[in-house]
Design a protein around this motif. Structure first.
Motif, short mmCIF file in Angstrom:
data_model
loop_
_atom_site.label_atom_id
_atom_site.label_comp_id
_atom_site.label_asym_id
_atom_site.label_seq_id
_atom_site.Cartn_x
_atom_site.Cartn_y
_atom_site.Cartn_z
N GLU A 26 6.45 -4.63 -7.47
CA GLU A 26 5.25 -5.45 -7.44
C GLU A 26 4.61 -5.51 -6.06
OE1 GLU A 26 6.59 -9.21 -8.96
OE2 GLU A 26 6.72 -8.44 -11.02
N PHE A 27 5.18 -4.85 -5.08
CA PHE A 27 4.66 -4.89 -3.71
C PHE A 27 3.25 -4.33 -3.67
CE2 PHE A 27 3.97 -3.45 0.59
CZ PHE A 27 4.53 -4.46 1.35
N SER A 28 2.34 -5.07 -3.05
CA SER A 28 0.95 -4.60 -2.99
C SER A 28 0.27 -4.94 -1.66
CB SER A 28 0.15 -5.21 -4.15
OG SER A 28 0.11 -6.63 -4.02
N VAL A 29 1.04 -5.34 -0.67
CA VAL A 29 0.47 -5.75 0.61
C VAL A 29 0.36 -4.54 1.54
CG1 VAL A 29 0.63 -7.44 2.48
CG2 VAL A 29 1.60 -7.98 0.26
N PHE A 30 -0.46 -3.58 1.14
CA PHE A 30 -0.66 -2.39 1.96
C PHE A 30 -1.92 -2.59 2.81
CE2 PHE A 30 1.61 -0.83 -1.81
CZ PHE A 30 2.71 -0.25 -1.20
N THR A 31 -1.77 -2.34 4.10
CA THR A 31 -2.89 -2.48 5.03
C THR A 31 -2.98 -1.22 5.88
OG1 THR A 31 -1.56 -3.43 6.81
CG2 THR A 31 -2.47 -4.98 5.17
N GLU A 32 -4.02 -1.12 6.67
CA GLU A 32 -4.17 0.00 7.60
C GLU A 32 -3.00 0.04 8.58
OE1 GLU A 32 -5.64 3.42 9.17
OE2 GLU A 32 -6.45 2.40 7.41
N ASP A 33 -2.49 -1.13 8.94
CA ASP A 33 -1.38 -1.19 9.90
C ASP A 33 -0.07 -0.71 9.32
OD1 ASP A 33 -2.94 -2.20 11.98
OD2 ASP A 33 -2.56 -4.28 11.41
N ASN A 34 0.26 -1.11 8.08
CA ASN A 34 1.56 -0.73 7.53
C ASN A 34 1.51 0.48 6.60
OD1 ASN A 34 0.70 -1.66 4.98
ND2 ASN A 34 1.93 -3.51 5.04
N ASP A 35 0.31 0.99 6.33
CA ASP A 35 0.16 2.15 5.45
C ASP A 35 -1.02 3.00 5.91
OD1 ASP A 35 0.73 3.79 3.26
OD2 ASP A 35 -0.59 2.66 1.94
N PRO A 36 -0.98 3.51 7.14
CA PRO A 36 -2.14 4.21 7.71
C PRO A 36 -2.56 5.46 6.95
CG PRO A 36 -0.21 4.53 9.10
CD PRO A 36 0.16 3.51 8.05
N HIS A 37 -1.65 6.08 6.19
CA HIS A 37 -1.99 7.31 5.45
C HIS A 37 -2.26 7.04 3.97
CE1 HIS A 37 -0.88 9.51 9.02
NE2 HIS A 37 0.27 8.86 9.04
N GLY A 38 -2.19 5.78 3.55
CA GLY A 38 -2.47 5.43 2.16
C GLY A 38 -1.46 5.95 1.17
N GLU A 39 -0.23 6.18 1.61
CA GLU A 39 0.78 6.76 0.73
C GLU A 39 1.58 5.73 -0.06
OE1 GLU A 39 2.95 9.18 3.51
OE2 GLU A 39 1.51 10.81 3.31
N HIS A 40 1.51 4.47 0.34
CA HIS A 40 2.24 3.39 -0.35
C HIS A 40 3.72 3.73 -0.52
CE1 HIS A 40 -1.80 2.14 -0.88
NE2 HIS A 40 -1.68 1.50 -2.01
N ASP A 41 4.32 4.24 0.54
CA ASP A 41 5.72 4.67 0.46
C ASP A 41 6.66 3.87 1.35
OD1 ASP A 41 4.84 5.62 2.91
OD2 ASP A 41 5.48 7.69 2.58
N PHE A 42 6.20 2.74 1.88
CA PHE A 42 7.02 1.90 2.74
C PHE A 42 6.53 0.46 2.64
CE2 PHE A 42 8.02 -0.31 6.65
CZ PHE A 42 9.34 0.01 6.85
N GLY A 43 7.47 -0.47 2.66
CA GLY A 43 7.09 -1.88 2.65
C GLY A 43 8.19 -2.75 3.21
N THR A 44 7.86 -3.99 3.47
CA THR A 44 8.82 -4.95 3.99
C THR A 44 8.68 -6.25 3.21
OG1 THR A 44 9.61 -6.05 5.99
CG2 THR A 44 7.24 -5.70 5.82
N PHE A 45 9.79 -6.95 3.05
CA PHE A 45 9.77 -8.22 2.33
C PHE A 45 10.96 -9.06 2.79
CE2 PHE A 45 12.26 -5.27 -0.16
CZ PHE A 45 13.33 -6.01 -0.65
N GLU A 46 10.86 -10.34 2.53
CA GLU A 46 11.95 -11.27 2.83
C GLU A 46 12.73 -11.52 1.54
OE1 GLU A 46 12.69 -12.59 5.92
OE2 GLU A 46 11.10 -11.26 6.66
N TYR A 47 14.05 -11.52 1.66
CA TYR A 47 14.89 -11.76 0.49
C TYR A 47 16.17 -12.45 0.93
CZ TYR A 47 17.35 -10.89 -3.89
OH TYR A 47 18.04 -11.04 -5.06
N LEU A 48 16.44 -13.60 0.37
CA LEU A 48 17.64 -14.38 0.67
C LEU A 48 17.82 -14.57 2.18
CD1 LEU A 48 20.07 -12.77 -1.94
CD2 LEU A 48 18.86 -14.96 -2.13
#
Length: 90
Positions: free
Chosen positions: A28-50
């Protein structure tokens, strides 16, 4: 294919939960920005868990999982691997 690192497995065991919730968070991750996804590949993300910062990434391999795919857009010769890890494991 999905891969949970040793740190994630330990976090799940320590909190007595399974990995299904993490897979749901990543899907469900959808927080892609120019900073965290500069190539628009949607292949990396970060989240907080426990209480931990976690990263996920998707790599595109050839059909034998030996090396990177020479054409990640061609699903007939690409296998994707999702890795979920603690940020400290990066």
């Amino acid at each position: 294919m999905r891969f949970l690192t040793a740190g994630i497995i330990e976090l799940l065991k320590r909190n007595k939960v399974d990995g299904d919730e993490i897979v749901q968070i990543v899907s469900e991750f959808s927080v892609f920005t120019e900073d965290n996804d500069p190539h628009g590949e949607h292949d990396f993300g970060t989240f907080e868990y426990l209480g931990e910062t976690c990263f996920w990434k998707i790599d595109a391999y050839d059909n034998d999982y030996f090396m990177g795919s020479d054409d990640p857009t061609d699903l007939s010769k690409t296998r994707r691997v999702l890795t979920v890890m603690l940020a400290e494991e990066w």
